[in-house]
Design an enzyme around this catalytic site. Structure first.
Site, PDB file in Angstrom:
ATOM      1  N   ALA A  42       0.805  -1.222   0.000  1.00  8.35           N
ATOM      2  CA  ALA A  42       0.000   0.000   0.000  1.00  8.35           C
ATOM      3  C   ALA A  42       0.835   1.268   0.000  1.00  8.35           C
ATOM      4  O   ALA A  42       0.293   2.366   0.082  1.00  8.35           O
ATOM      5  CB  ALA A  42      -0.929   0.008   1.222  1.00  8.35           C
ATOM      6  N   ARG A  65      -3.784  -4.457   2.672  1.00  9.05           N
ATOM      7  CA  ARG A  65      -4.476  -4.980   3.847  1.00  9.05           C
ATOM      8  C   ARG A  65      -5.464  -4.009   4.471  1.00  9.05           C
ATOM      9  O   ARG A  65      -6.266  -4.395   5.313  1.00  9.05           O
ATOM     10  CB  ARG A  65      -3.449  -5.410   4.899  1.00  9.05           C
ATOM     11  CG  ARG A  65      -2.602  -4.293   5.456  1.00  9.05           C
ATOM     12  CD  ARG A  65      -1.597  -4.838   6.455  1.00  9.05           C
ATOM     13  NE  ARG A  65      -0.735  -3.795   6.998  1.00  9.05           N
ATOM     14  CZ  ARG A  65       0.231  -4.019   7.890  1.00  9.05           C
ATOM     15  NH1 ARG A  65       0.443  -5.252   8.313  1.00  9.05           N
ATOM     16  NH2 ARG A  65       0.971  -3.028   8.336  1.00  9.05           N
ATOM     17  N   ARG A  71      -2.216   5.083   2.913  1.00  7.85           N
ATOM     18  CA  ARG A  71      -3.063   5.442   4.052  1.00  7.85           C
ATOM     19  C   ARG A  71      -2.315   6.230   5.115  1.00  7.85           C
ATOM     20  O   ARG A  71      -2.934   6.891   5.955  1.00  7.85           O
ATOM     21  CB  ARG A  71      -3.642   4.176   4.702  1.00  7.85           C
ATOM     22  CG  ARG A  71      -4.482   3.329   3.773  1.00  7.85           C
ATOM     23  CD  ARG A  71      -5.133   2.169   4.520  1.00  7.85           C
ATOM     24  NE  ARG A  71      -4.171   1.386   5.267  1.00  7.85           N
ATOM     25  CZ  ARG A  71      -3.426   0.418   4.751  1.00  7.85           C
ATOM     26  NH1 ARG A  71      -3.523   0.141   3.463  1.00  7.85           N
ATOM     27  NH2 ARG A  71      -2.576  -0.263   5.503  1.00  7.85           N
ATOM     28  N   GLY A 131       7.045  -3.744   2.465  1.00  7.76           N
ATOM     29  CA  GLY A 131       7.888  -3.038   3.420  1.00  7.76           C
ATOM     30  C   GLY A 131       9.351  -3.340   3.201  1.00  7.76           C
ATOM     31  O   GLY A 131       9.723  -4.184   2.375  1.00  7.76           O
ATOM     32  N   HIS A 311      -0.382  31.322 -17.084  1.00  7.27           N
ATOM     33  CA  HIS A 311      -1.526  30.698 -17.765  1.00  7.27           C
ATOM     34  C   HIS A 311      -1.151  30.331 -19.205  1.00  7.27           C
ATOM     35  O   HIS A 311      -0.450  31.089 -19.868  1.00  7.27           O
ATOM     36  CB  HIS A 311      -2.706  31.675 -17.761  1.00  7.27           C
ATOM     37  CG  HIS A 311      -3.938  31.112 -18.380  1.00  7.27           C
ATOM     38  ND1 HIS A 311      -4.755  30.213 -17.725  1.00  7.27           N
ATOM     39  CD2 HIS A 311      -4.480  31.303 -19.604  1.00  7.27           C
ATOM     40  CE1 HIS A 311      -5.749  29.884 -18.517  1.00  7.27           C
ATOM     41  NE2 HIS A 311      -5.616  30.543 -19.674  1.00  7.27           N
TER      42      HIS A 311
END
Length: 346
Positions: A42, A65, A71, A131, A311
């Site tokens: 993740a 998970r 997260r 990890g 712009h």
């Protein structure tokens, strides 16, 4: 002087069939593009490698998970936009799932069983990006007197010193934080300046470090998330400006080809100092370097507003967020706000 910079290595799961899986290191050893792949994880690496494979044409499933990817350490706005885009773009997101076993069939195809009971089959590759662990074993550190934390990282102070004279540690193998190659390089330079360059107080400043995730689309982040800022300064002292849109870069594209863009400024205090800047979308990686300098210098929302927009670019959204050049007056209106400090004319 001895410097320890062992870095980290990928962690592989203790599950049946782990020997059939590859790590992020193994990704670079692939001799052929897999037709179907399962990426597990993740964080940065899982998201980036899943995006690369998907963009090349591999049918990709991404298992994590928790309820989604990235997260930890990322603003909720970034998480929301990215997780929606992963699914919209065609990658299968298998949330709240862990791989509990991998089997290899007689045809060489792999089959992964998830904690949910779901089976993902006909796989050419199962890539584990769950990890990394510090490379500190086998160096004989136990004979030196340095201390390790529970993860095996060398404990250091803010000058990369271990507490043992002449022994230093930096990068991912240390407790410095921010497991990023440019951070280790910068810390190493400051250490060299102090030891050999005559700069006795030189040290790397571990704050407001810009970082990028090369997802699809890319993400750029520096400073505090909105929840973190509210914890530190209090909810009433934090003002948030955000914008979600489809950039003009995709103006002539079919709708399904258009990538989303989202930006957020997290400001604190009466002066609205920008303490967090978050962006996901095309060229987020490129634009962040400049905005990172602004945050390191303590820029305020008024300073952003005082910069003339370029712009058409996506980055101009950061300097035109409503209310532009003003802030709420607490009475339902707005009042003009000037930049934090006058600048000399050149």
């Amino acid at each position: 002087h001895v410097r320890i910079a062992g870095g980290e290595k990928p962690v592989m799961p203790d599950i049946p069939g782990a020997e059939h899986c590859i790590s992020s290191d193994g990704f670079f050893d692939l001799e052929a593009q897999p037709e179907k792949a399962l990426v597990v994880g993740a964080g940065y690496i899982a998201v980036e490698l899943a995006g690369i494979l998907h963009t090349l044409g591999t049918k990709v499933a991404l298992a994590c998970r928790g309820p989604g990817v990235l997260r930890h350490g990322f603003d909720p706005l970034i998480q929301e936009v990215l997780n929606k885009e992963i699914v919209r773009s065609g990658t299968e997101l298998l949330s709240n799932s862990q791989v509990v076993g991998v089997e290899k069939g007689p045809d060489g195809k792999l089959q992964a069983t998830l904690s949910s009971g779901k089976v993902v089959g006909a796989l050419d590759c199962v890539l584990m990006a769950i990890g990394r662990s510090p490379v500190t074993e086998g160096m004989g550190l136990e004979t030196t007197g340095v201390k390790l934390d529970q993860k095996g990282r060398v404990i250091v102070d803010d000058k990369q010193e271990t507490g043992v004279a002449g022994l230093y540690c930096l990068g991912d193998a240390s407790t410095s934080g921010y497991e990023l190659t440019p951070v280790a390089i910068a810390a190493g330079r400051r250490l060299a300046d102090r030891l050999f360059g005559g700069a006795s107080d030189a040290r790397f400043e571990y704050s407001n470090i810009a970082t990028v995730v090369f997802s699809h689309p890319p993400i750029g982040v520096i400073g505090m998330t909105e929840p973190h800022a509210k914890e530190v300064y209090g909810e009433q002292a934090v003002t948030v400006y955000k914008s979600v849109f489809k950039p003009m870069h995709f103006a002539l594209c079919d709708e399904e080809a258009k990538k989303p863009m989202a930006m957020k400024l997290v400001c604190a205090g009466e002066e609205e100092r920008v303490v967090g800047l978050h962006v996901i979308g095309i060229a987020a990686d490129e634009m962040l370097q400049g905005f990172g300098i602004a945050l390191k210098m303590g820029a305020t929302k008024a300073d952003f507003d005082n910069a003339v927009a370029i712009h058409p670019t996506a980055a101009e959204e950061f300097v035109t967020m409503a209310p532009w050049g003003a802030k709420p007056d607490g009475k339902g209106g707005i009042r003009p706000v000037l930049p934090s400090a006058p600048h000399s004319k050149i």
